[in-house]
Design an enzyme around this catalytic site. Structure first.
Site, PDB file in Angstrom:
ATOM      1  N   ASP A 114     -32.624   1.566 -39.551  1.00 25.12           N
ATOM      2  CA  ASP A 114     -31.698   0.724 -40.305  1.00 25.12           C
ATOM      3  C   ASP A 114     -30.295   1.253 -40.082  1.00 25.12           C
ATOM      4  OD1 ASP A 114     -33.885  -0.549 -41.247  1.00 25.12           O
ATOM      5  OD2 ASP A 114     -33.730   0.151 -43.317  1.00 25.12           O
ATOM      6  N   ASP A 138     -41.016 -11.900 -43.556  1.00 25.09           N
ATOM      7  CA  ASP A 138     -41.231 -11.013 -44.704  1.00 25.09           C
ATOM      8  C   ASP A 138     -42.155 -11.732 -45.680  1.00 25.09           C
ATOM      9  OD1 ASP A 138     -39.465  -9.264 -43.519  1.00 25.09           O
ATOM     10  OD2 ASP A 138     -37.767  -9.767 -44.804  1.00 25.09           O
TER      11      ASP A 138
END
Lengths: 267, 201
Positions: A12, A131
């Site tokens: 990330d 997701d």
């Protein structure tokens, strides 16, 4: 020989800096994505995924610089995602050395984007990130599965998992394939961050219903979890963040373990 | 200084290939119109994309390129670039460089296409390009078509994906890899280094 099952560390990044995985001791600038990426590459990672969470008017400039820096040191494929919402965004990332882009919220809002990306850059470049979260209510036309006696379906969430859409994740993955996606990056919201193992029913369901590769994500805490998601979940690739960032295992450790359990890996 | 030309025919990402050669101390020039006067020590035809479209954008370079390669300029075709070593492809119309006999055909229906990911090389004939590359090494593929050649002596390595297909082509100064050496980790690095050595000698 079958294709090797892939191990994919995920980083990330925010404002060009890695925001997790800053625990490596012997890196001079621990937040710099390039040396960290190189380290994973040298350890035998098969691919890398960068998830850019920068929210800034300068986002494109920052991203361009980061992708270039990473591409200079990597000799394995890498994917960049996070806020990619147009052909222009994708071009910026691909022209600067990334191999694939992943699209999430923008693709849910405008599924035609997947087709446009695929037509322009080739399906192999287009990863659709889904997701998904378990829903235990019974609704019509939902693709359900069972675990421990309870039945559930999976709902697509957007905006980093924060917004439920009502969409069935399995149906959406199938649609994404039809629209030209080359791969599905499937993240379990329930499992993400728990280190309790991948969502096997989710992974199995999607792997069975699509014929493009599925990258399982969310919940990896041990090498056994990765073995399970390949053998029981039918995944083609396993994405993990914390076990590599916190050096619980190196990529090589995981691969050696998988090979000892008869999984085909590049080692 | 070794100078290698990369022919840009609009197939997209040249950045990775360019930087991976530059890391090895090679001067890289990207051109969309090759000419012999550029005096390269070697030339690379990269590629992701469609065969027909590539033959069209390659047209302005074709005559000079064919002539230079036929007179010995080291040539490496990567992925679609390796398919362009042949004359025709099932994918589309258009004529490739026709350095070797054979045609480009689609991977069988029995497997997921594109063939994307890490697969093994079975080395048939090591030669200069595959020097120090071990048998069963892993390399990274992304393709839907493969070259089917009648020139068996030109097949330096094969891979198996529903069909055994030529993964490395090598004939005199003409080389092709169906995989991406610039994305194939340490094995790809060895292969690119070998090509650079071939350009140097």
């Amino acid at each position: 020989m079958p294709l090797a099952k892939r191990i994919i560390p995920c980083l990330d990044v925010n404002h060009g800096k890695v925001v997790k995985g800053i625990h490596f001791q012997n890196l001079r600038d621990a937040g710099d994505p390039a040396p960290l990426a190189k380290r994973y590459c040298d350890e035998g990672a098969d691919e890398l995924v960068f998830l850019d969470i920068t929210a800034s008017p300068e986002k494109r400039k920052i991203l361009e610089k980061m992708v270039k820096k990473v591409a200079m040191v990597l000799d394995i494929p890498f994917t960049v995602g996070g806020g990619i919402s147009s052909l222009e965004d994708a071009r910026l990332v691909l022209q600067n050395g990334a191999d694939k882009v992943s699209v999430n919220t923008a693709a849910v809002k405008d599924p035609e984007l997947v087709t446009r990306l695929s037509d322009k850059f080739g399906g192999q470049c287009v990863v659709v990130a889904v997701d998904a979260k378990r829903r235990f209510d019974s609704l019509q036309d939902r693709i359900t599965t069972e675990e421990d006696g309870s039945s559930f379906w999976f709902e697509v969430h957007t905006y980093g998992g924060s917004r439920p859409t009502g969409l069935d994740a399995v149906a959406w993955a199938k649609q994404a394939e039809k629209m030209g996606a080359g791969e599905i990056l499937l993240t379990s919201i329930d499992k993400d961050g728990t280190e309790s193992g991948y969502d096997l029913p989710l992974t199995r369901l999607v792997s069975e219903k699509v014929s493009i590769p599925v990258i399982a994500s969310g919940g990896c805490g041990t090498a056994e979890h990765i073995l399970d998601v390949f053998q029981k979940g039918g995944a083609d690739a396993a994405l993990a963040a914390s076990i590599f960032h916190y050096e619980t295992y190196s990529v090589t450790d995981v691969k050696k373990y998988l090979r000892s359990r008869a999984v085909t890996v590049r080692l | 200084m070794t100078r290698v030309g990369i022919i840009d025919y609009g197939a997209g990402n040249l950045f990775s290939l360019k930087t991976s050669l530059e890391r090895r101390g090679v001067v890289v020039e990207i051109t969309d119109q090759f000419s012999k006067q550029m005096n390269f020590d070697g030339v690379i035809l990269p590629g992701v994309g469609n065969f027909g479209a590539a033959t069209k954008t390659l047209e302005p370079s074709k005559e000079e390129l064919v002539s230079a390669v036929k007179s010995g300029l080291p040539f490496l075709g990567i992925c679609l670039g390796a398919q362009l070593i042949f004359k025709r492809s099932e994918e589309d119309e258009g004529e490739g460089l026709a350095f070797l006999d054979g045609e480009v055909v689609r991977l069988p229906k029995s497997v997921k296409v594109p063939h994307m990911g890490w697969n093994n090389l079975e080395i048939a004939k090591r030669g200069e390009l595959l020097k120090d590359v071990e048998d069963n090494s892993w390399v990274y593929f992304v393709h839907s078509y493969y070259p089917k050649t009648t020139d068996n002596a030109a097949v330096a390595a094969i891979s198996d994906y529903g069909v055994k297909f030529p993964a490395v082509i090598a004939k005199k100064n003409i080389f092709g890899t169906q995989f991406h050496p610039e994305k194939s980790g340490p094995v790809g690095a060895v292969i690119l280094n070998n090509f650079i050595e071939i350009c140097r000698s």
